[in-house]
Design a protein around this motif. Structure first.
Motif, short mmCIF file in Angstrom:
data_model
loop_
_atom_site.label_atom_id
_atom_site.label_comp_id
_atom_site.label_asym_id
_atom_site.label_seq_id
_atom_site.Cartn_x
_atom_site.Cartn_y
_atom_site.Cartn_z
N ILE A 153 -4.27 1.07 -10.55
CA ILE A 153 -2.86 1.35 -10.82
C ILE A 153 -2.45 2.63 -10.09
O ILE A 153 -1.40 2.71 -9.45
CB ILE A 153 -2.61 1.47 -12.33
CG1 ILE A 153 -2.78 0.08 -12.96
CG2 ILE A 153 -1.21 2.01 -12.61
CD1 ILE A 153 -2.74 0.10 -14.47
N ALA A 154 -3.32 3.64 -10.16
CA ALA A 154 -3.01 4.90 -9.50
C ALA A 154 -2.88 4.70 -7.99
O ALA A 154 -1.93 5.20 -7.35
CB ALA A 154 -4.10 5.93 -9.80
N ALA A 155 -3.81 3.93 -7.40
CA ALA A 155 -3.76 3.73 -5.95
C ALA A 155 -2.50 2.99 -5.55
O ALA A 155 -1.83 3.36 -4.58
CB ALA A 155 -5.00 2.95 -5.49
N PHE A 156 -2.17 1.93 -6.31
CA PHE A 156 -0.95 1.20 -5.98
C PHE A 156 0.28 2.09 -6.16
O PHE A 156 1.24 2.01 -5.41
CB PHE A 156 -0.82 -0.07 -6.84
CG PHE A 156 -1.50 -1.25 -6.22
CD1 PHE A 156 -0.86 -2.00 -5.24
CD2 PHE A 156 -2.79 -1.60 -6.59
CE1 PHE A 156 -1.49 -3.09 -4.66
CE2 PHE A 156 -3.43 -2.68 -6.01
CZ PHE A 156 -2.78 -3.43 -5.04
N GLY A 157 0.20 2.96 -7.16
CA GLY A 157 1.30 3.91 -7.37
C GLY A 157 1.48 4.78 -6.14
O GLY A 157 2.60 5.00 -5.67
N LEU A 158 0.35 5.25 -5.63
CA LEU A 158 0.41 6.13 -4.45
C LEU A 158 1.07 5.39 -3.28
O LEU A 158 1.98 5.90 -2.62
CB LEU A 158 -1.01 6.56 -4.08
CG LEU A 158 -1.14 7.47 -2.87
CD1 LEU A 158 -0.61 8.85 -3.20
CD2 LEU A 158 -2.59 7.56 -2.41
N VAL A 159 0.62 4.15 -3.01
CA VAL A 159 1.16 3.40 -1.89
C VAL A 159 2.64 3.09 -2.09
O VAL A 159 3.45 3.22 -1.18
CB VAL A 159 0.34 2.10 -1.68
CG1 VAL A 159 1.02 1.20 -0.66
CG2 VAL A 159 -1.06 2.44 -1.23
N LEU A 160 2.98 2.72 -3.32
CA LEU A 160 4.39 2.47 -3.64
C LEU A 160 5.22 3.72 -3.42
O LEU A 160 6.35 3.67 -2.91
CB LEU A 160 4.54 1.99 -5.07
CG LEU A 160 4.60 0.48 -5.29
CD1 LEU A 160 4.58 0.16 -6.76
CD2 LEU A 160 5.86 -0.09 -4.65
N GLY A 161 4.64 4.85 -3.79
CA GLY A 161 5.34 6.12 -3.60
C GLY A 161 5.61 6.37 -2.13
O GLY A 161 6.72 6.74 -1.74
N ARG A 162 4.59 6.12 -1.32
CA ARG A 162 4.76 6.31 0.12
C ARG A 162 5.83 5.35 0.67
O ARG A 162 6.66 5.73 1.48
CB ARG A 162 3.41 6.06 0.81
CG ARG A 162 3.46 5.99 2.31
CD ARG A 162 3.66 7.34 2.96
NE ARG A 162 3.59 7.23 4.43
CZ ARG A 162 3.88 8.21 5.27
NH1 ARG A 162 4.27 9.38 4.80
NH2 ARG A 162 3.79 8.02 6.55
N LEU A 163 5.79 4.11 0.16
CA LEU A 163 6.78 3.13 0.57
C LEU A 163 8.18 3.63 0.22
O LEU A 163 9.11 3.56 1.04
CB LEU A 163 6.49 1.79 -0.12
CG LEU A 163 7.32 0.59 0.33
CD1 LEU A 163 6.96 0.23 1.76
CD2 LEU A 163 7.08 -0.61 -0.58
N ASN A 204 -4.59 -2.27 3.93
CA ASN A 204 -3.66 -2.80 4.93
C ASN A 204 -2.29 -2.14 4.81
O ASN A 204 -1.72 -1.68 5.81
CB ASN A 204 -3.52 -4.31 4.74
CG ASN A 204 -2.55 -4.91 5.73
OD1 ASN A 204 -1.35 -4.78 5.57
ND2 ASN A 204 -3.07 -5.54 6.78
N ALA A 205 -1.77 -2.04 3.59
CA ALA A 205 -0.47 -1.39 3.40
C ALA A 205 -0.56 0.08 3.78
O ALA A 205 0.36 0.64 4.38
CB ALA A 205 -0.01 -1.56 1.96
N GLY A 206 -1.70 0.69 3.44
CA GLY A 206 -1.89 2.11 3.76
C GLY A 206 -1.84 2.35 5.26
O GLY A 206 -1.23 3.32 5.72
N VAL A 207 -2.41 1.45 6.01
CA VAL A 207 -2.37 1.59 7.47
C VAL A 207 -0.93 1.46 7.96
O VAL A 207 -0.44 2.29 8.74
CB VAL A 207 -3.26 0.53 8.15
CG1 VAL A 207 -2.99 0.49 9.64
CG2 VAL A 207 -4.73 0.81 7.88
N ALA A 208 -0.24 0.43 7.48
CA ALA A 208 1.13 0.21 7.94
C ALA A 208 2.01 1.39 7.57
O ALA A 208 2.94 1.72 8.29
CB ALA A 208 1.68 -1.08 7.34
N LEU A 209 1.69 2.05 6.45
CA LEU A 209 2.51 3.16 5.98
C LEU A 209 2.06 4.49 6.59
O LEU A 209 2.62 5.52 6.28
CB LEU A 209 2.45 3.25 4.46
CG LEU A 209 3.19 2.14 3.72
CD1 LEU A 209 2.77 2.09 2.26
CD2 LEU A 209 4.69 2.35 3.83
N GLY A 210 1.04 4.45 7.41
CA GLY A 210 0.57 5.68 8.02
C GLY A 210 -0.27 6.54 7.10
O GLY A 210 -0.48 7.72 7.36
#
Lengths: 386, 756
Positions: free
Chosen positions: B14-24, A334-340
């Motif tokens: 942890i790695a996946a959340f890291g990636l998403v956090l990085g994008r954020l 879900n977050a991945g979608v919102a973040l593109g």
């Protein structure tokens, strides 16, 4: 007569005492994460449901009602031994499959046949399938070794693929796709060979390519194309995506403030209280809130996996793995979608997005996880004693 | 092993959340400024539909018969109304809970009464001088549109129209003043409910009221030419699909393709072979546009064959444009093409929802209507984004010039109005088939139908029209079919001459009746005519002569001529609802009288236009036009600028036509005592002579014993120059020569002048 009466009272431990014991053994760290996530989500649902600076009271009240229902479901699961649920899981699985077939004959809502209209609430069987699927797969894998061979993977994979196919028919690509990480995580944790899983993975990719041509509707294809090239589709499919990115990006570190009338998501983002609630949180709460939310999901998942490591009972630990990966995976997608990062799929953010079926399903899953974690019986599992 | 694998899963998570956090972090921290700027630039592109101007309808000399005129309207913004929430929800509830139309009507009238009682409505009604009930009715309909999602609550929806200009101007000025006065005082505008601002003298502010101008269809001459002009109605959004299903709205090629393939699928092989012969190629290989092109190229027998094959629908498509064909902008507006970014701001309805319901307003709706356009408000958008939103200019509706001559039409309507019976008059240019006049009485005022149709007086008038037993809405000239009577005799004579079965100078003795099959067939008045030849028979309308002639030619052979000149089929006039009449040839009998035998007696009746023969006044006029112009059948038409058609091949030779015309001439102009023409009195006795010589045939068609017969007089004028053919028909008027012919005289005198 008298004799019998005495014996029974003697044997039964007081109910309240058992409750207390169960409560003490619950993983309160895990529950703390859940409580924080739900609280945070509710606050921003109130903001997203309103128009401008006012609060959407109606939406908020309904959300709270669903949370209460979810908590009730959570508590109900605590009252039952999960091993009993496990025994019944094949039946539940078949019933849910039936519901998934039946839902295909309903009138479409928003172009998809995913809901039963029960007037008070729209029941979404694909959501309820998630906890039941985890149970059923755990039940199947419990005492077997067959999945260590490639051919032995067929049946457990089939358990995933049948509901996936039915959910794809609705069509609901997002919910179908979120089953994939659960399947891999549970099979991997149960001990399937990595090479076998890699092979399955390859077959899966081949299947995806096939799906592109035969299963996916043009609008779904366009969504993926839009994700690859947002500029090209900016006024059609990529509209949400771009609005979501602008909303998140303009949030900055501190955010624009709770329920700010000029927030981008408030004005331009459709589905802001369901699939794109993350964008609302990130815009209004900034990096601090959005990061905190992601962190809480990670901690929740890690707490779930810690339960998996601690529990020695073979089905219970698989349930723990399944539920942890389900919640974390869905949050990530879900977050991945919102973040593109991912194409638009229409998936809720568990425990946060508005929506009865989704909330109750998440609480049911977490109820199972907590139940497994609080189970005292030590059943000897093969491996660690070898 | 298990623990290790769970550790691996944890690491992966942890790695996946890291990636998403990085994008954020990338979006929110690194590129924050960029997105902030992007947000500042964000404006939702606004789209507005631009209504096309509907074309006017003109007569052949350019006089305006129907046109859009400005109208001063009041509109309401539902979200600003002091009682909006309650009403919208109540309307929705009423719609949901009503189990049948009656319940719904009851619920709505209760709501209407409630609205009429609101202070807002009452004081507004007093202001504009209308009844609160009338205003409430319009208001409820406007709110209903919003409740059903056809309009947005934020757009003003018109609910009262045709306000007096001075009142409207004053109201608008007062609204603005009151609004600014309140804004200056900091009083929220929505809070004031039609309450005086400060003193008694100050005008009240009506929250949610907008003063708009719009257009209204006006027919300046009232009932004049009403049946030809027709009426306008409104197209509701949910009617689009119904219209598509009924084939009225064929804006989508695939709908036509579907109907065509269904037609093809239902055909037997034999049918298909015949069609292949007719169309010159296997029909299955033809696309719909190709099919229509082929059909357009067919000659008359070809068209007849095509209709017999069941290609009637397709023929109609090839002749008439579909009633509504949506243009690019309108498809965009209504359809999938409306982008997600625009859907939320676009109102649900088309900008101009008026659609022709009858008359040329309907037949030429597409031509008159034009196409809507779109324009975008793109303030603050970048150049690259502007390029994506291309404005589409509306295509204005064209003016429709009719072949109608107001002089003829007025004369025809005056003649009809001079007596009390319902009737019809048709006047055709006898060479081209152009319709100079098409009148039907009694008539109606099309202004009553022009939307919006709100208002109790208007509704009452419409109800009275619909319930009038004299059927004023029926266009008797082209949609009414009646037994043709003796007018038919002109055709029988022409057919017999053309077939070489009649010597025009041979005499026949008429004893006043003839017996056939145990039944006695009389002449009119039951008096013997003595020895009659063709001229005399036509002049004096001798039934016995034509009984014999009809039986000699036979209904079947006669039918071929009847069909060719336009009897027993639609004449293809460009006006909706045209009736085809009936002619009892074998095909017709097989359809309508299966299993019944045909007899000589029925031939008799057919020959004098009784029995199964029926025709519209338009068809009778077309028959006369054909005889007058020397034998060429005409196709009547109303659109003056229609693409020219090749003239039809003659059905009768010049000699045949001349011989019949002689008889028709004598019927009007020979006044020999004892052998007087049936229409002689009407044109020559006790009336001023006309400057032109007229020829024609009377008809007296018996219907039932209780009612007087229909009166016909069909002819042409001047008798020796090709000008006009006409038909006068009076429903249950009596004798043709006594009732219809005088009306024709009256009309011709008005046009040509007379009584030097």
């Amino acid at each position: 007569m008298n004799q019998v009466w005495q014996t029974t009272t003697h044997r039964a431990a007081p109910v309240s005492a058992r409750w207390l014991e169960h409560l003490v053994r619950l993983d309160w760290f895990l529950l703390g994460c859940v409580a924080l996530i739900v609280a945070l989500g509710t606050a921003f649902i109130a903001s997203a449901g309103g128009s401008g600076a006012s609060i959407g009271w109606g939406l908020l009240l309904r959300h709270c009602a669903y949370v209460a229902l979810g908590l009730a479901a959570f508590a109900a699961v605590q009252r039952v031994d999960y091993l009993v649920l496990l025994r019944w899981s094949p039946v539940l699985y078949v019933v849910l499959l039936g519901l998934l077939v039946a839902v295909l004959f309903t009138r479409p809502i928003n172009g998809a046949r995913s809901w039963f209209n029960l007037y008070v609430v729209n029941l979404q069987p694909s959501e309820l399938m998630k906890p039941v699927l985890v149970l059923a797969v755990a039940h199947y894998l419990m005492y077997r070794e067959s999945y260590k061979r490639l051919s032995g993977l067929l049946i457990p994979l089939g358990l995933f693929l049948v509901p996936m196919a039915l959910i794809l028919r609705q069509p609901d690509l997002g919910t179908a796709m979120v089953l994939v990480p659960i399947a891999f995580a549970m099979l991997y944790a149960a001990g399937a060979k990595k090479t076998d899983l890699a092979l399955v993975n390859l077959a899966g990719i081949a299947g995806m390519v096939g799906m592109w041509y035969w299963v996916m509707k043009p609008y779904q294809q366009r969504r993926i194309l839009a994700w690859l090239d947002p500029e090209q589709y900016r006024h059609h499919e990529a509209w949400q995506l771009l609005q979501s990115e602008i909303a998140i990006g303009s949030g900055g570190l501190w955010g624009t403030g709770w329920s700010s009338a000029h927030a981008n998501a408030q004005r331009f983002l459709p589905e802001k209280h369901t699939d794109f609630i993350f964008a609302v949180i990130a815009e209004e709460g900034g990096f601090l809130m959005a990061g905190l939310l992601l962190l809480l999901f990670l901690l929740l998942a890690l707490a779930g996996l810690r339960i998996a490591r601690r529990v020695r009972e073979p089905a219970g630990r698989l349930i723990a793995v399944g539920v942890s990966v389900l919640i974390a995976g869905q949050a990530l997608i879900n977050a991945g979608v919102a973040l593109g990062l991912l194409p638009t799929t229409g998936l809720t953010l568990p425990l946060v997005s508005y929506g009865g079926s989704s909330l109750i399903s998440s609480f049911l899953c977490l109820g199972l996880l907590a139940n497994v974690g609080a189970k005292q019986e030590v059943v000897l599992a093969g491996e660690d004693f070898r | 092993m298990f623990r290790f694998r769970v550790h691996v899963l944890s690491a992966l998570l942890i790695a996946a959340f890291g990636l998403v956090l990085g994008r954020l972090a990338q979006l929110q921290l690194v590129r924050h400024e960029v997105y902030l700027a992007a947000r500042a630039h964000q404006t939702r592109p606004q789209v507005e539909a631009r209504a096309p101007k509907r074309g006017s309808i003109l007569d052949r000399d350019g006089q305006v018969l129907a046109a859009d005129v400005p109208s001063f309207d009041l509109a309401v913004r539902a979200d600003k109304l002091p009682f909006e929430r309650v009403t919208l929800n109540e309307i929705r509830d009423a719609r949901r809970q009503a189990r049948n139309p009656d319940e719904l009507a009851r619920a709505f009238s209760a709501l209407e009464a409630r609205l009429a009682g609101e202070a807002w409505t009452r004081s507004l009604a007093a202001r504009i001088g209308r009844a609160p009930e009338e205003l409430a009715q319009g208001l409820l309909r406007a709110l209903d549109r919003v409740a059903r999602g056809w309009e947005r609550a934020t757009t003003p929806v018109p609910f009262a129209s045709g306000i007096d200009a001075a009142v409207w101007n004053a109201l608008r000025a007062a609204q603005e003043d009151a609004f600014f006065a309140q804004a200056a005082q900091g009083v929220p505008a929505a809070a004031s409910v039609a309450a005086p601002v400060r003193e008694e003298t100050a005008s009240p502010y009506f929250a949610g009221l907008s003063c708009l101008t719009s257009v209204r269809r006006a027919y300046p001459h009232g009932t004049f030419l009403a049946h030809v002009l027709g009426t306008l109605g409104e197209l509701h959004p949910d009617q689009l699909e119904q219209l598509r299903a009924r084939g009225v709205l064929l804006d989508r090629l695939e709908d036509r393709e579907r109907i065509w393939s269904e037609t093809l699928g239902a055909w037997p092989a034999e049918h298909r072979r015949q069609a292949a012969g007719l169309l010159g190629t296997d029909p299955a290989t033809l696309s719909v546009p190709a099919l229509l092109a082929v059909l357009r190229g067919l000659d008359d027998p070809g068209r007849r064959a095509a209709r017999a094959l069941g290609l009637g629908d397709a023929l109609r498509w090839s002749d008439a444009p579909p009633r509504v064909a949506l243009g690019e902008a309108e498809r965009f507006w209504l359809g999938e093409e409306l982008t997600q970014s625009l859907r939320r701001t676009a109102p649900a309805a088309l900008p101009d929802t008026r659609i022709g319901e009858s008359g040329v307003e309907a037949w030429h709706n597409q031509l008159l209507r034009g196409e809507s356009g779109l324009s975008f408000r793109l303030d603050g958008l970048e150049e690259s984004q502007r390029a994506l939103h291309r404005d589409i200019a509306p295509r204005q509706g064209s003016n429709l010039r009719l072949t109608i001559s107001s002089a003829w039409q007025r004369a025809a309507e005056e003649a009809l109005a001079s007596q009390s019976h319902p009737g019809a008059v048709v006047v055709l240019d006898c060479r081209s088939g152009e319709v100079l006049a098409l009148a039907s009485g009694p008539s109606f005022d099309p202004n009553l139908f022009a939307p919006p149709r709100e208002g109790a007086p208007r509704q009452a008038a419409l109800k009275a029209l619909l319930e009038d037993a004299r059927l004023p809405l029926l266009n008797r000239a082209s949609a009414g079919q009646y037994p043709l009577g003796s007018v038919m005799k002109a055709l029988v004579a022409a057919a017999a001459l053309e077939l070489g079965q009649l010597d025009p100078h041979a005499g026949l003795s008429c004893p006043g009746h003839v017996d056939e099959g145990g039944r006695r067939f009389h002449c009119d008045g039951r008096r013997p005519h003595g020895l009659v030849d063709l001229d005399q028979a036509l002049r004096r309308s001798c039934n016995v002569y034509f009984y014999r002639l009809g039986a000699q030619v036979g209904a079947e052979a006669l039918g071929r001529f009847a069909y060719a000149v336009g009897l027993g089929r639609r004449t293809e006039l460009d006006l909706p609802g045209e009736a085809g009449g009936a002619y009892p040839d074998a095909a017709w009998r097989a359809r309508h009288l299966p299993g019944q035998s045909w007899s000589r007696g029925k031939d008799f009746l057919t020959a004098i236009g009784q029995g199964y023969v029926s025709a519209t006044p338009l068809q009778a006029a077309a028959l006369m036009a054909c005889l007058a112009n020397g034998g060429r059948p005409v196709t009547p038409r109303l659109w003056a600028d229609a693409p020219a058609e090749a003239p039809a091949a003659p059905v009768f030779s010049a000699r045949t036509a001349a011989l019949v015309r002689q008889g028709l001439d004598e019927a009007v102009n020979v006044g020999t005592p004892g052998a007087m023409g049936t229409a002689y009195k009407a044109f020559h006795q006790g009336v001023a002579p006309l400057p032109v010589r007229v020829a024609g045939k009377t008809g007296t068609a018996d219907v039932t014993d209780e009612q007087p017969p229909h009166a016909w007089f069909a002819g042409y004028a001047p008798a020796h120059a090709l000008q006009v053919a006409f038909c006068v028909f009076v429903e249950h008027g009596g004798h043709g020569g006594e009732v219809a012919a005088p009306l024709a005289y009256r009309m011709l005198r008005t046009v040509y002048g007379g009584g030097r």
